[in-house]
Design an enzyme around this catalytic site. Structure first.
Site, short mmCIF file in Angstrom:
data_model
loop_
_atom_site.label_atom_id
_atom_site.label_comp_id
_atom_site.label_asym_id
_atom_site.label_seq_id
_atom_site.Cartn_x
_atom_site.Cartn_y
_atom_site.Cartn_z
N GLN A 90 0.83 -1.20 0.00
CA GLN A 90 0.00 0.00 0.00
C GLN A 90 0.87 1.26 0.00
OE1 GLN A 90 -1.89 0.73 3.78
NE2 GLN A 90 -3.66 1.72 2.84
N GLY A 91 0.76 2.06 -1.04
CA GLY A 91 1.54 3.31 -1.13
C GLY A 91 0.67 4.52 -0.86
N TYR A 92 0.38 4.75 0.42
CA TYR A 92 -0.40 5.93 0.81
C TYR A 92 0.52 6.98 1.45
CZ TYR A 92 -5.23 4.07 0.23
OH TYR A 92 -6.43 3.60 -0.27
N SER A 93 1.15 6.60 2.59
CA SER A 93 1.87 7.59 3.41
C SER A 93 3.10 8.14 2.72
CB SER A 93 2.31 6.96 4.74
OG SER A 93 1.23 6.35 5.38
N GLU A 150 -9.36 -1.60 5.44
CA GLU A 150 -8.12 -1.73 6.20
C GLU A 150 -8.44 -1.67 7.70
OE1 GLU A 150 -5.10 1.23 5.45
OE2 GLU A 150 -3.63 0.09 6.61
N SER A 152 4.52 -1.01 4.28
CA SER A 152 4.74 -2.34 4.86
C SER A 152 5.20 -3.30 3.76
CB SER A 152 3.46 -2.88 5.50
OG SER A 152 3.06 -2.05 6.55
N GLU A 183 -6.00 8.64 17.41
CA GLU A 183 -6.63 9.98 17.47
C GLU A 183 -7.48 10.21 16.22
OE1 GLU A 183 -3.38 9.41 18.06
OE2 GLU A 183 -3.35 9.80 20.21
C1 LIG Z 1 2.49 -0.97 11.57
C2 LIG Z 1 2.32 0.11 10.54
C3 LIG Z 1 2.09 -0.24 9.22
C4 LIG Z 1 1.94 0.75 8.25
N1 LIG Z 1 1.80 0.37 6.96
C5 LIG Z 1 1.66 1.31 6.01
C6 LIG Z 1 1.55 0.93 4.63
O1 LIG Z 1 1.63 -0.26 4.30
N2 LIG Z 1 1.38 1.89 3.72
C7 LIG Z 1 1.29 3.20 4.04
O2 LIG Z 1 1.07 4.02 3.15
N3 LIG Z 1 1.45 3.62 5.33
C8 LIG Z 1 1.63 2.70 6.32
N4 LIG Z 1 1.81 3.09 7.63
C9 LIG Z 1 1.87 4.52 7.95
C10 LIG Z 1 0.64 5.01 8.73
O3 LIG Z 1 -0.50 5.04 7.90
C11 LIG Z 1 0.99 6.40 9.27
O4 LIG Z 1 2.08 6.24 10.15
C12 LIG Z 1 -0.19 6.99 10.05
O5 LIG Z 1 -1.24 7.32 9.18
C13 LIG Z 1 0.23 8.24 10.84
O6 LIG Z 1 0.91 9.15 10.05
P1 LIG Z 1 2.31 9.76 10.52
O7 LIG Z 1 3.21 8.63 10.88
O8 LIG Z 1 2.76 10.69 9.45
O9 LIG Z 1 1.99 10.56 11.86
P2 LIG Z 1 1.39 12.01 11.96
O10 LIG Z 1 0.25 12.15 11.02
O11 LIG Z 1 2.50 13.00 11.83
O12 LIG Z 1 0.83 12.03 13.43
C14 LIG Z 1 1.64 12.34 14.57
C15 LIG Z 1 0.75 12.40 15.80
O13 LIG Z 1 -0.19 13.49 15.66
C16 LIG Z 1 -1.52 13.03 15.85
N5 LIG Z 1 -2.44 13.74 14.96
C17 LIG Z 1 -2.21 14.05 13.65
N6 LIG Z 1 -3.30 14.69 13.14
C18 LIG Z 1 -4.23 14.75 14.13
C19 LIG Z 1 -5.56 15.27 14.20
N7 LIG Z 1 -6.16 15.83 13.15
N8 LIG Z 1 -6.23 15.15 15.37
C20 LIG Z 1 -5.63 14.57 16.46
N9 LIG Z 1 -4.37 14.06 16.45
C21 LIG Z 1 -3.69 14.14 15.29
C22 LIG Z 1 -1.46 11.55 15.47
O14 LIG Z 1 -2.52 10.83 16.06
C23 LIG Z 1 -0.10 11.15 16.00
O15 LIG Z 1 -0.17 10.85 17.35
C24 LIG Z 1 1.99 2.13 8.61
C25 LIG Z 1 2.24 2.47 9.95
C26 LIG Z 1 2.42 1.49 10.91
C27 LIG Z 1 2.73 1.90 12.31
#
Ligand SMILES: Cc1cc2nc3c(=O)[nH]c(=O)nc-3n(C[C@H](O)[C@H](O)[C@H](O)COP(=O)(O)OP(=O)(O)OC[C@H]3O[C@@H](n4cnc5c(N)ncnc54)[C@H](O)[C@@H]3O)c2cc1C
Length: 387
Positions: free
Chosen positions: A130-133, A248, A165, A371
């Site tokens: 999955q290429g989202y983040s 998901e 992942s 969150e």
């Molecule tokens: C085990 C695992 C598997 C993953 N697999 C994939 C994958 O296969 N493909 C992919 O694309 N991504 C994947 N991810 C990435 C995941 O989707 C992101 O880590 C997640 O969406 C959070 O984004 P971030 O890490 O940029 O944190 P941030 O968005 O920077 O968040 C940092 C903190 O701020 C809080 N926060 C941010 N915005 C808000 C808001 N509006 N209100 C309240 N709190 C907020 C968050 O809750 C968090 O605590 C994976 C992550 C993990 C841990």
């Protein structure tokens, strides 16, 4: 005998005959089979189990037979799941293709795309990631910047994904790209399928504190992707992305942690009844968490029954995801308390170890953080006004 009773009896007999003994009981990490072009099986039993289940279409029980699925009704699929759980049969395939891409293709894909991709997903021929983040687009996913410019019949993709992942091992990626930077943020995104063997792609795994290499960064440098790999409408990929996220979150929410025991059983095994009698606070914590787990399982079963009756889960998938992953962390903290020093071994893969606990922490983040799930529940389930 009703049709469903007959189906249960036949399924039970088929599983008894076809599920190898090695594919029953608690799962270790290498019991997961991801499939793919370069599939590597842990043993012959793993290969056989996937082959047999895929031949019946039971890796995707409810997909139409024409797409390689099992063609089961919701009730039959529930029976299959129950019968597999009864003998602790392993899932034959660990696949984002089945859990996430497939449902999105079924709703948004063209007939040609369904014929092209779904049967291969059922058989585990392609390992999808999955290429989202991106580095600046996680919770605020709509900020994503990986660019896809349409040149003739091809997209030219440039940019970077992160936290993918198994991105360094997968064959193909379903990917969100910015296809029109001039449009408002939600309206300039497309959902495309990228073969990771394409020229211009480089990938580097990210080593975690736990020592494992679960994630990777994926870089795109003038990568050419055929226009026919667009799923849904150009620049309307956000609709596909959100729909896929429901699956998901539902998948993470309904996921079993691999624990086959209650915490009480776990504590009795590791501490013994006499020690446990001397620890009233730990006892209260354990009982509370086992009760929460029982309540959660009842909630999962309720949503499964509603799903079988044709009701879509929708935003309630965020509720499941939130509760399952928060409870998962608390249960792992309790297991660490029970194990004491023995649980601190990061290299061990025993249930309840610090390594497991780190995994539980990560589950709170993947698929959208706790969150973010609370925000969705507030807005879409409870109908509260947005912040
Ligand atoms: C085990 C695992 C598997 C993953 N697999 C994939 C994958 O296969 N493909 C992919 O694309 N991504 C994947 N991810 C990435 C995941 O989707 C992101 O880590 C997640 O969406 C959070 O984004 P971030 O890490 O940029 O944190 P941030 O968005 O920077 O968040 C940092 C903190 O701020 C809080 N926060 C941010 N915005 C808000 C808001 N509006 N209100 C309240 N709190 C907020 C968050 O809750 C968090 O605590 C994976 C992550 C993990 C841990």
């Amino acid at each position: 005998m009703s049709d469903l009773e007959r189906f249960r009896a036949e399924t039970r007999a088929w599983l008894a005959e076809n599920c190898p003994p090695e594919k029953r009981g608690p799962m270790d990490e290498d019991d997961h089979c991801f499939g793919g072009r370069k599939v590597r099986y842990k043993n012959e039993a793993q290969r056989l189990w996937l082959e047999r289940m895929a031949a019946k279409g039971w890796t995707a029980p409810q997909w139409r037979r024409g797409y390689g699925g099992g063609g089961l009704s919701a009730d039959e699929a529930t029976i299959l799941r129950e019968e597999m759980e009864r003998i602790e049969a392993h899932s034959p395939l660990t696949s984002l293709g089945i859990w996430m891409l497939g449902p999105a293709l079924l709703k948004f894909g063209t007939e040609e795309q369904k014929q092209k991709y779904l049967p291969g997903i059922v058989r585990g021929e392609i390992w999808w990631c999955q290429g989202y983040s991106e580095p600046n687009a996680g919770s605020d996913l709509v900020s994503l910047q990986t660019k896809a410019e349409l040149v003739g019949d091809e997209f030219v993709v440039n940019g970077q994904k992160i936290w993918t992942s198994y991105g360094h091992l997968a064959d193909c990626m379903f990917c969100l790209v910015r296809s029109d930077p001039e449009k408002p943020r939600h309206e300039g995104i497309s959902f495309i399928l990228i073969d990771l063997a394409s020229p211009g792609i480089s990938r580097s795994p990210l080593r975690l504190l736990s020592g494992s290499e679960h994630f990777s960064q994926v870089f795109f440098d003038d990568v050419r992707v055929p226009r026919e790999n667009l799923v849904g409408t150009l620049n309307r990929g956000w609709d596909v992305a959100k729909y896929l996220l429901l699956f998901e979150r539902q998948m993470i929410g309904g996921m079993r942690t691999g624990e086959t025991k209650t915490l009480i059983e776990f504590a009795l095994e590791h501490l013994g009844a006499d020690r446990l009698r001397e620890e009233p606070m730990l006892r209260a914590q354990i009982v509370d968490l086992d009760m929460q787990n029982a309540a959660f399982q009842a909630m999962v079963e309720r949503y499964q029954a509603e799903g079988a009756a044709g009701k879509a889960l929708g935003a309630a998938s965020s509720m499941l995801k939130y509760f399952a992953t928060e409870l998962g962390v608390k249960r792992h903290e309790a297991m660490l308390s029970i194990l004491g020093g023995a649980g601190l071994d990061l290299d061990g893969d025993a249930t309840g170890s610090a390594r497991d606990w780190l995994g539980a922490l990560a589950n709170r983040i993947g698929g959208g953080t706790s969150e973010i799930q609370l925000n969705v529940v507030a807005k879409r389930v409870l109908g509260l006004p947005g912040a």
